[in-house]
Design an enzyme around this catalytic site. Structure first.
Site, PDB file in Angstrom:
ATOM      1  CB  CYS A  38      -9.580   4.551  -0.027  1.00 11.46           C
ATOM      2  SG  CYS A  38      -8.001   5.007   0.738  1.00 11.46           S
ATOM      3  CD  GLU A  85      -0.127   7.014   5.505  1.00 13.57           C
ATOM      4  OE1 GLU A  85       1.080   7.061   5.768  1.00 13.57           O
ATOM      5  OE2 GLU A  85      -0.742   5.934   5.336  1.00 13.57           O
ATOM      6  CG  HIS A 129      -5.363   4.975   4.099  1.00 10.71           C
ATOM      7  ND1 HIS A 129      -4.739   4.463   2.992  1.00 10.71           N
ATOM      8  CD2 HIS A 129      -4.372   5.513   4.873  1.00 10.71           C
ATOM      9  CE1 HIS A 129      -3.432   4.686   3.087  1.00 10.71           C
ATOM     10  NE2 HIS A 129      -3.182   5.319   4.220  1.00 10.71           N
ATOM     11  CG  ASP A 141      -1.896   1.235   1.174  1.00 11.65           C
ATOM     12  OD1 ASP A 141      -2.391   1.574   0.073  1.00 11.65           O
ATOM     13  OD2 ASP A 141      -2.139   1.856   2.220  1.00 11.65           O
ATOM     14  CB  SER A 142       0.138   4.741  -0.865  1.00 11.40           C
ATOM     15  OG  SER A 142      -1.022   4.862  -0.063  1.00 11.40           O
ATOM     16  CB  CYS A 149      -2.909   0.606  -2.794  1.00  9.91           C
ATOM     17  SG  CYS A 149      -2.894   2.348  -3.227  1.00  9.91           S
TER      18      CYS A 149
HETATM   19  N1  DGL Z   1      -4.963   3.007   0.624  1.00  7.20           N
HETATM   20  C1  DGL Z   1      -4.859   3.677  -0.664  1.00  7.20           C
HETATM   21  C2  DGL Z   1      -6.063   3.302  -1.493  1.00  7.20           C
HETATM   22  O1  DGL Z   1      -6.666   2.247  -1.250  1.00  7.20           O
HETATM   23  C3  DGL Z   1      -4.647   5.129  -0.382  1.00  7.20           C
HETATM   24  C4  DGL Z   1      -4.172   5.884  -1.518  1.00  7.20           C
HETATM   25  C5  DGL Z   1      -3.417   7.128  -1.194  1.00  7.20           C
HETATM   26  O2  DGL Z   1      -2.262   7.000  -0.778  1.00  7.20           O
HETATM   27  O3  DGL Z   1      -3.973   8.200  -1.437  1.00  7.20           O
HETATM   28  O4  DGL Z   1      -6.433   3.974  -2.425  1.00  7.20           O
END
Ligand code: DGL
Length: 270
Positions: free
Chosen positions: A194, A162, A196, A7-8, A70
Site C-alpha cells: 500500500c 490520512e 501509504h 492515489d486515493s 494505489c
Molecule cells: N495508497 C492506497 C494503496 O496503495 C491506499 C488505499 C486506501 O485508500 O485504502 O492501496
C-alpha cells in the site's frame, strides 16, 4: 509532457517523491481522492468508478499516461479499465509489477516461465480490498514457484495516516505485524503493498526485525517509469505544469502533504 500520478489520498506522494527525483524534468500532476479515502474498505465496483473519474480528470490536465500509485486501485480496477474503458491513445499503469519483479529478481518484461526464487516466506501487508483481490498472489504465480505468501489486511492504517494520527498508525502497524507473525513466525521478506505504508516504513521494519527485507514501491516504480518513458516517449502528454489536485479540503491536505514530504506542497481543488 506531463504524467499523472493517482492515489486515493496521500500515500501516492511516496511514489511522487521518487519519480520526481528520478525524472526531474517531467512535470507530474498528482491527484489525491482524499474525499473518498480510504478505498481499501470499498467494493471493487466502487473503486473502479472512483478511479476512472480521477484518471479522466488527469487526462484533462494533459496527462496521457497515468500511474495508479494505489495498490487498491491497481488490484481492484486496473485490469477492468485496461480491458473495457481505456481509449487507445491513453495508458494507465499500476504499481504491482515492478515490486514483484524486484522480489523475484526479474528484469522488466521477462516473461519466461515461473521459477524458484530465493525468498520462500513472504509477508504481504496491504489494505483489506487488495488482500481480498489476491491480485498480488496471482501476479507472483506468473513469475515464481514455491513462495509462501501470508497476507495481512491492515485495517485502519490508511485512515490514521490520512487523519495525521501517526501514534494510532504506529500502534496499528505493530498489532498488524504481531497478527502476521502469529500466522508466519519467520518471514524472510515483507512487502509494503500500500503506497501509504512507506510513510511508516521504520515502524514496519522495527516491528518485523532488522533481518527481514522490507520491499516498498516508490523507487522501483520510479525506475520502471523511467524505463517505460524511454521506450514510449510519445506517452508524455501535452500538459506542461506540475500540480497537486485533491477532492478533499486543499488546506488540510496541503498541510499533511507538507509534513510527509518535508517541503511545502500546495494542493488545489480538483
Ligand atoms: N495508497 C492506497 C494503496 O496503495 C491506499 C488505499 C486506501 O485508500 O485504502 O492501496
Amino acid at each position: 509532457m506531463a504524467v499523472g500520478i493517482f492515489d486515493s489520498g496521500l500515500g501516492g506522494l511516496t511514489v511522487l517523491d521518487a519519480v520526481t527525483r528520478r525524472l526531474p524534468d517531467v512535470p507530474f500532476v498528482y491527484f489525491g481522492d482524499n474525499a473518498h479515502a480510504p478505498y481499501g474498505v470499498r467494493d471493487a465496483d466502487d473503486v473502479y468508478q472512483l478511479t476512472c473519474k480521477a484518471v479522466s480528470r488527469l487526462w484533462d490536465e494533459g496527462c496521457d499516461l497515468v500511474i495508479l500509485a494505489c495498490n487498491t486501485a491497481s488490484a481492484a480496477a486496473l485490469r477492468r479499465m485496461q480491458e473495457s474503458w481505456l481509449p487507445s491513445d491513453k495508458r494507465v499503469l499500476g504499481v504491482f509489477v515492478p515490486l514483484i519483479e524486484a522480489l523475484t529478481e526479474r528484469q522488466w518484461g521477462d516473461n519466461s516461465p515461473p521459477r524458484e526464487v530465493e525468498v520462500k516466506h513472504v509477508a504481504l501487508f496491504a489494505t483489506p480490498a487488495t488482500v481480498a483481490s489476491r491480485a498480488f498472489q496471482r501476479e507472483l504465480a506468473f513469475r515464481a514457484i514455491g513462495v509462501d505468501v501470508e497476507a495481512q489486511a491492515c485495517g485502519g492504517v490508511v485512515d490514521a495516516i490520512e487523519d495525521g494520527d501517526m501514534i494510532l498508525a504506529e500502534a496499528l502497524v505493530r498489532s498488524h505485524v504481531d497478527a502476521l507473525k502469529r500466522k508466519m513466525p519467520d518471514p524472510e521478506a515483507a512487502i509494503l503493498g500500500c503506497t501509504h505504508y512507506p510513510l511508516m516504513d521504520k515502524e514496519f521494519q522495527d516491528a518485523l526485525g532488522a533481518h527481514v527485507k522490507v520491499f516498498s514501491q516508490a523507487n522501483l516504480v520510479a525506475e520502471s517509469l523511467a524505463d517505460y518513458l524511454e521506450r514510449h516517449p510519445n506517452m508524455l502528454g501535452s500538459g506542461t505544469e506540475a500540480k497537486f489536485l485533491t477532492t478533499g479540503d486543499p488546506r488540510k491536505v496541503s498541510d499533511r502533504a507538507t509534513q510527509f514530504l518535508r517541503r511545502r506542497i500546495e494542493f488545489e481543488a480538483a
